[in-house]
Scaffold this active site. Sequence first.
Site, PDB file in Angstrom:
ATOM      1  CG  HIS A 414      -2.108  -0.946   1.017  1.00  0.00           C
ATOM      2  ND1 HIS A 414      -2.183  -2.172   1.648  1.00  0.00           N
ATOM      3  CD2 HIS A 414      -3.237  -0.855   0.250  1.00  0.00           C
ATOM      4  CE1 HIS A 414      -3.310  -2.790   1.297  1.00  0.00           C
ATOM      5  NE2 HIS A 414      -3.958  -2.012   0.448  1.00  0.00           N
ATOM      6  CB  THR A 417       3.980   1.632  -6.683  1.00  0.00           C
ATOM      7  OG1 THR A 417       5.190   2.340  -6.410  1.00  0.00           O
ATOM      8  CG2 THR A 417       4.089   0.916  -8.013  1.00  0.00           C
ATOM      9  CG  HIS A 418      -2.216  -0.136  -4.273  1.00  0.00           C
ATOM     10  ND1 HIS A 418      -2.833  -1.074  -5.085  1.00  0.00           N
ATOM     11  CD2 HIS A 418      -3.195   0.333  -3.447  1.00  0.00           C
ATOM     12  CE1 HIS A 418      -4.118  -1.172  -4.762  1.00  0.00           C
ATOM     13  NE2 HIS A 418      -4.365  -0.323  -3.768  1.00  0.00           N
ATOM     14  CG  ASP A 573      -8.495  -1.214  -4.321  1.00  0.00           C
ATOM     15  OD1 ASP A 573      -7.287  -0.915  -4.348  1.00  0.00           O
ATOM     16  OD2 ASP A 573      -9.142  -1.339  -3.261  1.00  0.00           O
TER      17      ASP A 573
HETATM   18  P1  AMP Z   1      -7.228  -1.694  -0.767  1.00  0.00           P
HETATM   19  O1  AMP Z   1      -6.734  -1.733   0.636  1.00  0.00           O
HETATM   20  O2  AMP Z   1      -8.080  -0.472  -1.042  1.00  0.00           O
HETATM   21  O3  AMP Z   1      -6.142  -1.843  -1.777  1.00  0.00           O
HETATM   22  O4  AMP Z   1      -8.272  -2.901  -0.907  1.00  0.00           O
HETATM   23  C1  AMP Z   1      -7.989  -4.109  -1.584  1.00  0.00           C
HETATM   24  C2  AMP Z   1      -7.913  -5.265  -0.640  1.00  0.00           C
HETATM   25  O5  AMP Z   1      -7.617  -6.446  -1.323  1.00  0.00           O
HETATM   26  C3  AMP Z   1      -6.799  -5.033   0.329  1.00  0.00           C
HETATM   27  O6  AMP Z   1      -7.225  -5.391   1.606  1.00  0.00           O
HETATM   28  C4  AMP Z   1      -5.698  -5.924  -0.152  1.00  0.00           C
HETATM   29  O7  AMP Z   1      -4.961  -6.360   0.915  1.00  0.00           O
HETATM   30  C5  AMP Z   1      -6.442  -7.041  -0.826  1.00  0.00           C
HETATM   31  N1  AMP Z   1      -5.688  -7.582  -1.960  1.00  0.00           N
HETATM   32  C6  AMP Z   1      -5.399  -6.952  -3.107  1.00  0.00           C
HETATM   33  N2  AMP Z   1      -4.692  -7.759  -3.926  1.00  0.00           N
HETATM   34  C7  AMP Z   1      -4.527  -8.924  -3.279  1.00  0.00           C
HETATM   35  C8  AMP Z   1      -3.888 -10.153  -3.614  1.00  0.00           C
HETATM   36  N3  AMP Z   1      -3.259 -10.342  -4.794  1.00  0.00           N
HETATM   37  N4  AMP Z   1      -3.941 -11.147  -2.708  1.00  0.00           N
HETATM   38  C9  AMP Z   1      -4.543 -10.986  -1.539  1.00  0.00           C
HETATM   39  N5  AMP Z   1      -5.168  -9.840  -1.163  1.00  0.00           N
HETATM   40  C10 AMP Z   1      -5.155  -8.825  -2.025  1.00  0.00           C
HETATM   41 ZN    ZN Z   2      -6.168  -0.079  -2.766  1.00  0.00          ZN
END
Ligand code: AMP
Ligand code: ZN
Length: 678
Positions: A414, A417-418, A573
């Site tokens: 987080h 870059t994300h 996202d």
């Molecule tokens: P955000 O925190 O807004 O990015 O919400 C996306 C959620 O999905 C977050 O809690 C991330 O931890 C989770 N997430 C995104 N990509 C993955 C992944 N490849 N594997 C496991 N969890 C993910």
């Molecule tokens: Zn996010």
Amino acid sequence: SARIPPYLTVLHVLQVLLIFAKEDNQSDGFWWACDRAGYRCNIARTPESALECFLDKHQEIIVIDHRNSRYFDAEHICRSADQEETSILPLLNAGFDRQFMENSSITACYNELVQIEHGEVRSQFKLRACNAVFTALDHCQEAIEITSEDHVIQYVNPAFERMMGYQKGELIGKELTELPKSDKNCADLLDTINTFIKKGKEWQGVYYARRKSGDSIQQHVKITPVTGQGGLQTRRYSSMARVHSMTIEAPITKVINIINAAQENSPITVAEALDRVLEILRTTELYSPQLGTKDEDPHTSDLVGGLMTDGLRRLSGNEYVFSKNMNLNHSHLSVPNTINDVPPCIAQLLENEESWDFNIFELEAVTNKRPLVYLGLKIFARFGVSEFLNCSEATLRAWLQVIEANYHSSNSYHNSTHAADVLHATAFFLGKERVKGSLDHLDEVAALIAATIHDVDHPGRTNSFLCNAGSELAVLYNDTAVLESHHTALAFQLTTKDSKCNIFKNIDRNHYRTLRQAIIDMVLATEMTKHFEHVNKFVNSINKPMASEETTNITNFPDNQTLIKRMMIKCADVANPCRPLELCIEWAGRISEEYFAQTDEEKRQGLPVVMPVFDRNTCSIPKSQISFIDYFITDMFDAWDAFAHLPVLMQHLANNYKHWKTLDELKCKSLRLPSENN
Ligand code: AMP
Ligand code: ZN
């Protein structure tokens, strides 16, 4: 014949008026005949006294002697009738029912009178009774309808007309089923009712009738078969039900009422299934799949528990200590002065920005972990954001810098870059025909801003962790959508605090309010506790109506635009499993590392371990990715692809999934096969 209630037809003593100018054998014959039959009898000698007597008593039978009387009109008629044979037609036309040939025998007189009683007189009584009944029905407050056996409407009362919004003339003679456009359920119900009626049984229940205006009303109905000649049914609609159906009801109450009504006349198996449906509907969490406690893959249950609950396993007392860069960061802004100022290697990379396969990690590297400012400048320019906001490029740049500076570069996942990756995906989706056609320019601007800010100041810990740790943020936001609330609130604080970076300063209040609302809604939609709610609403309101080829363009309705925007940012996202394999693997490594760091800290601080499978010593990354894709990604992207048409993403997703499956089958727990490690 139709049964007329006896209390309306019971004959009081039948009365006879004999009009005879003078007494003779014939008048005596009738007199004694009346006596034998038990009728009350009066005799009048003149037309005047006859009229007086009739107006007083309204006798049912009147016998007029016209053998030799000159006093009566009848004689005149009769005389004229005599000239053309002995037709009684003129007499009948004049109002006489029958002609009695002179015969003074009491028996003959008696037979004549009794035949009249059982014929015309009783029919008259029945007609009069019917008239009384229908007059009563006309004035009844409850809606009443009478149909023939084959459902042809014969009568409706004014209360029925008022309730259904039809005029009598539009209903009578019509078949019942023609009127409420009968759907499947309606047809089933009619079947049930028919079975009752055919057996001569009364049916009572709740019935949905379509009014002329198109809306349905729920009614308690009693349907009574009327046996006898012709067969009739009367339906009585309780006016209580009418009042009830007009009260304001929440949609869920309506749904429950419909099911209740359907249950009443359903076979037991259906009624029981509907009981289970009702049980589910009455619970609040309609959109969250319930995980079985056993048999569940721990990777799935950990992810779901970790991402979808807000500190249910909260443990108070342990204060979460934010890392140093928690403090608002406005420092070291080593960024370009204008978009033309961008170093050539960066500019060159950005040329490929519109492609889905754009490599965000290369941009991260060449920008010294400042990809958001550069990509933001490029994309915002492409979508005319500063024009829409009426702000200078300098303001936009300053804003991007402030936002990016408040992402934690120390987070492995987080970080900015994300954010840049989500902005990239959002811009890509906005370029898709269907999406573009569904949204307004304001929606586009809101979506790009929302993507940019959506994880600002993310501490690299999940909501559950913050709640368990009793962190300041969790306290501030009452353990509810803690991070998402914080990202949004902080972004607006950072933006409006300093006019140098306030991209909203030149738009009018109404525009600002609309834009702000849209941004807040989108960032809050990224909260995973609402994942299934957003996806299901999208499928139900967008995918399903589109699949059924509705003619109207449903996507432009404001409610549906909101659903589309939410779905878009949600997909952007978590689009990393749909990126080219190498990028997907990198993201998986980064999120796993962030989860491992959280587990490490939970153990260190004695906090509950929210996602035990994410232990760096034991975790199978392929298994966790398979679970994440199975549980959160596949259905959502199927739905989004059905709307936006994204074959490239779906191909990558399938390919990446295969990658994780292959590793898992080989019992490999890392990101790549050992042979592939570079
Ligand atoms: P955000 O925190 O807004 O990015 O919400 C996306 C959620 O999905 C977050 O809690 C991330 O931890 C989770 N997430 C995104 N990509 C993955 C992944 N490849 N594997 C496991 N969890 C993910
Ligand atoms: Zn996010």
